[in-house]
Design an enzyme around this catalytic site. Structure first.
Site, PDB file in Angstrom:
ATOM      1  N   GLY A 157     -17.677  21.124  -3.936  1.00  0.00           N
ATOM      2  CA  GLY A 157     -16.722  20.980  -3.013  1.00  0.00           C
ATOM      3  C   GLY A 157     -17.109  21.055  -1.612  1.00  0.00           C
ATOM      4  O   GLY A 157     -18.262  20.858  -1.317  1.00  0.00           O
ATOM      5  N   ILE A 159     -18.025  23.601   0.460  1.00  0.00           N
ATOM      6  CA  ILE A 159     -19.168  24.377   0.710  1.00  0.00           C
ATOM      7  C   ILE A 159     -20.430  23.982   0.020  1.00  0.00           C
ATOM      8  O   ILE A 159     -21.706  23.863   0.579  1.00  0.00           O
ATOM      9  CB  ILE A 159     -18.969  25.872   0.278  1.00  0.00           C
ATOM     10  CG1 ILE A 159     -17.612  26.457   1.002  1.00  0.00           C
ATOM     11  CG2 ILE A 159     -19.934  26.834   0.520  1.00  0.00           C
ATOM     12  CD1 ILE A 159     -17.192  27.776   0.784  1.00  0.00           C
ATOM     13  N   SER A 178     -20.223  19.114 -11.293  1.00  0.00           N
ATOM     14  CA  SER A 178     -18.948  19.365 -10.698  1.00  0.00           C
ATOM     15  C   SER A 178     -18.059  18.886 -11.495  1.00  0.00           C
ATOM     16  O   SER A 178     -18.208  17.767 -12.043  1.00  0.00           O
ATOM     17  CB  SER A 178     -18.716  18.692  -8.992  1.00  0.00           C
ATOM     18  OG  SER A 178     -17.906  19.380  -8.175  1.00  0.00           O
ATOM     19  N   ARG A 179     -16.575  19.500 -11.332  1.00  0.00           N
ATOM     20  CA  ARG A 179     -15.383  18.881 -12.225  1.00  0.00           C
ATOM     21  C   ARG A 179     -14.972  17.573 -11.625  1.00  0.00           C
ATOM     22  O   ARG A 179     -14.561  16.915 -12.201  1.00  0.00           O
ATOM     23  CB  ARG A 179     -14.583  19.968 -12.210  1.00  0.00           C
ATOM     24  CG  ARG A 179     -14.250  20.881 -13.284  1.00  0.00           C
ATOM     25  CD  ARG A 179     -12.864  21.685 -12.962  1.00  0.00           C
ATOM     26  NE  ARG A 179     -12.820  22.040 -11.853  1.00  0.00           N
ATOM     27  CZ  ARG A 179     -11.851  22.481 -11.279  1.00  0.00           C
ATOM     28  NH1 ARG A 179     -10.545  22.499 -11.975  1.00  0.00           N
ATOM     29  NH2 ARG A 179     -11.649  22.832  -9.820  1.00  0.00           N
ATOM     30  N   THR A 238     -23.369  32.463  -3.428  1.00  0.00           N
ATOM     31  CA  THR A 238     -22.736  32.631  -2.372  1.00  0.00           C
ATOM     32  C   THR A 238     -21.089  32.576  -2.382  1.00  0.00           C
ATOM     33  O   THR A 238     -20.305  32.800  -1.821  1.00  0.00           O
ATOM     34  CB  THR A 238     -22.990  32.050  -0.987  1.00  0.00           C
ATOM     35  OG1 THR A 238     -22.825  30.494  -1.260  1.00  0.00           O
ATOM     36  CG2 THR A 238     -24.531  32.250  -0.483  1.00  0.00           C
ATOM     37  N   ARG A 240     -18.989  33.796  -5.919  1.00  0.00           N
ATOM     38  CA  ARG A 240     -18.219  35.163  -6.360  1.00  0.00           C
ATOM     39  C   ARG A 240     -19.116  35.713  -7.368  1.00  0.00           C
ATOM     40  O   ARG A 240     -19.727  34.966  -8.300  1.00  0.00           O
ATOM     41  CB  ARG A 240     -16.782  34.836  -7.090  1.00  0.00           C
ATOM     42  CG  ARG A 240     -15.689  34.638  -5.749  1.00  0.00           C
ATOM     43  CD  ARG A 240     -15.609  35.904  -4.990  1.00  0.00           C
ATOM     44  NE  ARG A 240     -14.457  35.673  -4.153  1.00  0.00           N
ATOM     45  CZ  ARG A 240     -14.551  35.330  -2.762  1.00  0.00           C
ATOM     46  NH1 ARG A 240     -15.645  35.067  -2.326  1.00  0.00           N
ATOM     47  NH2 ARG A 240     -13.606  35.217  -2.133  1.00  0.00           N
ATOM     48  N   GLU A 269     -18.800  44.131  -7.036  1.00  0.00           N
ATOM     49  CA  GLU A 269     -19.032  44.358  -5.683  1.00  0.00           C
ATOM     50  C   GLU A 269     -17.834  45.489  -5.254  1.00  0.00           C
ATOM     51  O   GLU A 269     -16.811  45.662  -5.943  1.00  0.00           O
ATOM     52  CB  GLU A 269     -18.367  43.030  -4.952  1.00  0.00           C
ATOM     53  CG  GLU A 269     -18.965  42.940  -3.751  1.00  0.00           C
ATOM     54  CD  GLU A 269     -18.822  41.536  -3.326  1.00  0.00           C
ATOM     55  OE1 GLU A 269     -19.204  40.553  -3.825  1.00  0.00           O
ATOM     56  OE2 GLU A 269     -17.963  41.313  -2.178  1.00  0.00           O
ATOM     57  N   HIS A 287     -21.985  40.544   1.080  1.00  0.00           N
ATOM     58  CA  HIS A 287     -21.154  39.500   1.194  1.00  0.00           C
ATOM     59  C   HIS A 287     -20.651  39.122   2.537  1.00  0.00           C
ATOM     60  O   HIS A 287     -19.691  39.237   3.228  1.00  0.00           O
ATOM     61  CB  HIS A 287     -19.863  40.042   0.525  1.00  0.00           C
ATOM     62  CG  HIS A 287     -18.698  38.943   0.315  1.00  0.00           C
ATOM     63  ND1 HIS A 287     -17.908  39.043  -0.913  1.00  0.00           N
ATOM     64  CD2 HIS A 287     -18.663  37.628   0.469  1.00  0.00           C
ATOM     65  CE1 HIS A 287     -17.369  37.846  -1.117  1.00  0.00           C
ATOM     66  NE2 HIS A 287     -17.496  37.300  -0.123  1.00  0.00           N
ATOM     67  N   GLY A 289     -21.031  35.721   3.753  1.00  0.00           N
ATOM     68  CA  GLY A 289     -20.708  34.362   3.817  1.00  0.00           C
ATOM     69  C   GLY A 289     -19.883  33.839   5.086  1.00  0.00           C
ATOM     70  O   GLY A 289     -20.272  32.935   5.686  1.00  0.00           O
TER      71      GLY A 289
END
Ligand code: GLV
Length: 321
Positions: A157, A159, A178-179, A238, A240, A269, A287, A289
């Site tokens: 995507g 990112i 990737s989908r 980066t 989840r 987290e 975290h 990002g």
């Protein structure tokens, strides 16, 4: 009567200003620490719109505590794994997120982690801070160069693409899993080749995760996947935490099945698996990002724009599909 908006965490004032300029009167949490769950359940009562942070779990219980007048949940994050979207849909509650505005900031962190872990930068910094004696040496603290290596992007995507662009500038070649199809112009610009997941694992020198976290990506990277990676390869996350089985990662590092990892996010987290803490082959950051002032302002403003649109019965800018 203006819509009752509850902002459940402390957001940059730029976001609150957007709401106020639109004539709304947000009830906003102003403390740096998150509200307790009990308090959250109280505060959301009677809200028509919730502006939420990724640390807040928006589930059926919270939606019911808000009440049937709730129209929307506007998350100040691109990831929305904190929100039970099905529970929202079932109650006719719209969900929005903040794509686009944090793409570059997050890709910068992915590239930073790639360089930090391959070149042993955090480890080197620790040597100096510990006042350990050191000296330049031909064989001292050698890392792995990224030029002419392969970056495997999981989830191409915005990112993923932005990270690939940065990596290409460092001389890496790009493969991805990737989908969705990516724009052929972008694929050509990057010289990026779409491959099957197992091929990506077996071929990449650096595997970087950029897909959403949901049921289908939970533990996408586990024992079997680490076994398929090169022993010399690095994992970067980066996206989840729950996409990676953190204990399996610790085991893979211990067994030298992979060479290292750079992590901005963690499975549980803010807890971090103790097995990661004393390893020099991992880089751990909390975290960060999207953590630049301008990015956080833009995120808060986009979430607020979504809330304003919904309060005025207009279509939100960035609804979650
Ligand atoms: C940050 O992690 C985000 O999803 O926006």
């Amino acid at each position: 009567m203006t819509a009752r908006i509850v902002v459940t965490g402390k957001i940059p004032s730029a976001g609150l200003q957007v709401l106020r300029k639109a004539g709304l009167d947000p009830q906003a949490w102003s403390q740096d620490t998150a509200m307790s769950r009990q308090e959250l359940l109280q505060q959301v009562k009677g809200a028509e719109i919730l502006v939420t942070l990724l640390t807040e779990k928006v589930d059926g219980e919270l939606l019911d505590a808000a009440g049937p007048q709730l129209k929307a949940v506007c998350n100040v994050a691109v990831g929305y794994n904190n929100i039970d979207v099905a529970a929202c849909k079932a109650r006719g509650v719209t969900v929005t997120n903040t794509p686009g505005v944090l793409t570059d900031a997050t890709a910068d962190i992915a590239l930073a982690l790639i360089l930090m872990v391959t070149r042993r930068l955090a480890e080197g910094e620790r040597v100096i801070r510990a006042k350990t004696s050191w000296q330049w040496g031909m064989h001292y603290m050698l890392g792995t160069g990224v030029t002419n290596r392969i970056l495997g992007v999981i989830g191409m995507g915005a990112i993923g693409i932005a990270t690939a662009r940065r990596a290409k500038a460092c001389g890496m070649s790009i493969i991805y899993y990737s989908r969705s199809e990516i724009d052929t112009k972008i694929a050509t610009e990057l010289g990026a080749k779409k491959v099957l997941f197992d091929e990506l694992l077996a071929t990449s020198d650096v595997v970087s995760i950029h897909c959403p976290s949901n049921d289908s990506t939970h533990h996408l990277m586990g024992k079997a996947q680490f076994e398929k990676m090169k022993k010399t390869a690095f994992l970067i996350n980066t996206a989840r935490g729950p996409i990676v089985d953190e204990q399996a990662l610790v085991d893979a590092l211990r067994n030298q099945e992979i060479a290292g990892a750079g992590l901005d996010v963690f499975e549980f987290e803010p807890k971090v698996n103790a097995g990661l803490l004393d390893r020099d082959d991992v880089v751990l950051i909390p975290h960060l990002g999207s953590a630049t002032t301008e990015t956080r302002d833009a995120m808060a403003m986009l979430a607020a724009d979504n809330a304003v649109a919904i309060a005025n019965d207009r279509k939100p800018l960035t609804p979650v599909a």
